[in-house]
Design an enzyme around this catalytic site. Structure first.
Site, PDB file in Angstrom:
ATOM      1  N   GLU A  77      -2.220 -15.499  -0.859  1.00 20.42           N
ATOM      2  CA  GLU A  77      -2.116 -14.082  -0.498  1.00 20.42           C
ATOM      3  C   GLU A  77      -1.241 -13.927   0.737  1.00 20.42           C
ATOM      4  OE1 GLU A  77      -4.666 -10.403   1.370  1.00 20.42           O
ATOM      5  OE2 GLU A  77      -5.773 -12.133   0.576  1.00 20.42           O
ATOM      6  N   GLY A  78      -0.195 -13.126   0.606  1.00 16.74           N
ATOM      7  CA  GLY A  78       0.685 -12.873   1.728  1.00 16.74           C
ATOM      8  C   GLY A  78       0.087 -11.899   2.723  1.00 16.74           C
TER       9      GLY A  78
ATOM     10  N   LYS B 118      -4.566 -18.190   2.427  1.00 20.96           N
ATOM     11  CA  LYS B 118      -4.002 -17.105   3.233  1.00 20.96           C
ATOM     12  C   LYS B 118      -3.259 -17.752   4.390  1.00 20.96           C
ATOM     13  CE  LYS B 118      -3.948 -12.633   4.647  1.00 20.96           C
ATOM     14  NZ  LYS B 118      -3.555 -11.445   3.873  1.00 20.96           N
TER      15      LYS B 118
ATOM     16  N   ASP C  70     -10.151 -11.205   5.082  1.00 18.11           N
ATOM     17  CA  ASP C  70      -9.392 -11.625   3.901  1.00 18.11           C
ATOM     18  C   ASP C  70      -9.628 -13.105   3.594  1.00 18.11           C
ATOM     19  OD1 ASP C  70      -8.398  -9.080   3.769  1.00 18.11           O
ATOM     20  OD2 ASP C  70      -6.431  -9.574   4.585  1.00 18.11           O
TER      21      ASP C  70
ATOM     22  N   GLY D 267       0.519  -8.296   4.693  1.00 21.18           N
ATOM     23  CA  GLY D 267       1.221  -7.021   4.652  1.00 21.18           C
ATOM     24  C   GLY D 267       2.040  -6.832   3.392  1.00 21.18           C
TER      25      GLY D 267
ATOM     26  N   GLY E 171      -4.696  -3.549  -1.456  1.00 21.86           N
ATOM     27  CA  GLY E 171      -5.645  -4.268  -2.315  1.00 21.86           C
ATOM     28  C   GLY E 171      -5.249  -5.680  -2.676  1.00 21.86           C
ATOM     29  N   LYS E 172      -4.378  -6.303  -1.901  1.00 14.05           N
ATOM     30  CA  LYS E 172      -3.981  -7.683  -2.210  1.00 14.05           C
ATOM     31  C   LYS E 172      -5.173  -8.622  -2.230  1.00 14.05           C
ATOM     32  CE  LYS E 172      -1.110  -8.425   1.104  1.00 14.05           C
ATOM     33  NZ  LYS E 172      -1.332  -7.159   1.858  1.00 14.05           N
TER      34      LYS E 172
ATOM     35  N   ASN F  84      -3.083  -0.752  -8.474  1.00 14.35           N
ATOM     36  CA  ASN F  84      -4.409  -0.621  -7.871  1.00 14.35           C
ATOM     37  C   ASN F  84      -4.550   0.772  -7.272  1.00 14.35           C
ATOM     38  OD1 ASN F  84      -6.977  -1.596  -6.890  1.00 14.35           O
ATOM     39  ND2 ASN F  84      -6.064  -1.651  -4.851  1.00 14.35           N
TER      40      ASN F  84
END
Length: 250
Positions: free
Chosen positions: A131-132, A52, A70, A134, A29-30, A191
């Site tokens: 956002e990374g 990203k 994403d 994995g 859920g990132k 989450n």
């Protein structure tokens, strides 16, 4: 070209404000939490955008154009209209680990370009939510991984803990990995990804105790299982007071 990421830190990421969102694993859920953070910042009158650095897996849209889900989620959640190519500078076709996808696609992931990309997005906004890919330690090349990129950006780290069997071990190990790399853990979000997880609340209580005891890391919110995890819906379950401290808005 081989570049020592430690020597590019100041030039590549100086003065950024926001956070870096990582996770206990992939699929926790990132993206939903990152989009919710952007929604929360926007609702309080701040200009915010997602970033990203590396995204794997492209789908074809109705018009035939390729996109990464994403990257598109971050683009839609931001308060400033920016192109997907700026928000996601390295979008790889194959849906697998980034360094493998890059090899399959015949490209190299350029760490300096990723740092410059963050600066380029940051010029348009007050806050950047990165956002990374994995989990925490994802190889991005033969001699570097996502934690080095994380350190170079100098942003507080937010951990998304996917609530399912095994989450306690994954969360504590990830926090330990951050600590060992002197990155720290600014906060975490629980989450729920398994709505039938046994003893869910006891697990949340344990996470609160262990992450506070070990690293004084606050819980930024507990997000229930949502069939439609839109940014506004997820943001309702985040702790506003804790987020104010995270973003220095107190």
């Amino acid at each position: 070209m081989s570049v020592d990421i430690a020597n590019t830190t100041n030039a590549g990421a100086g003065g950024l404000r926001g956070c870096f969102v990582t996770g206990t694993d992939t699929g926790v859920g990132k993206s939903h939490v990152s989009a919710a953070l952007l929604h929360w910042l926007t609702a309080r009158g701040h200009k915010a955008a997602g970033y990203k650095p590396v995204a794997s897996g492209l789908d074809a849209g109705p018009d035939g154009r390729l996109f990464n889900e994403d990257v598109e989620a971050l683009r839609r959640a931001g308060s400033v209209p920016l192109p997907a190519s700026l928000i996601g500078p390295c979008q790889l076709k194959t849906a697998c680990a980034p360094h493998i996808a890059a090899e399959i696609d015949g490209v190299a992931i350029d760490r300096v370009a990723l740092l410059r990309g963050a600066q380029a997005v940051a010029q348009h906004v007050d806050y950047l939510v990165v956002e990374g890919a994995g989990g925490l330690v994802i190889p991005l090349g033969a001699d570097w991984d996502s934690t080095q990129l994380m350190g170079a950006l100098h942003l507080p780290v937010v951990l998304v803990v996917g609530l399912r069997l095994g989450c306690l071990n994954h969360a504590i190990l990830t926090a330990d990995g951050l600590h060992q790399r002197r990155l720290g853990l600014a906060g975490w979000v629980a989450n729920v990804i398994d709505p039938d997880m046994p003893h869910l609340q006891r697990n949340v209580q344990t996470l609160r105790h262990e992450l506070d005891r070990r690293y004084q890391s606050p819980c930024l919110g507990v997000v229930p299982f949502l069939t439609k995890p839109q940014p506004a819906a997820v943001a309702q379950h985040l702790d506003g007071t804790a987020l104010q401290a995270l973003f220095g808005l107190e």
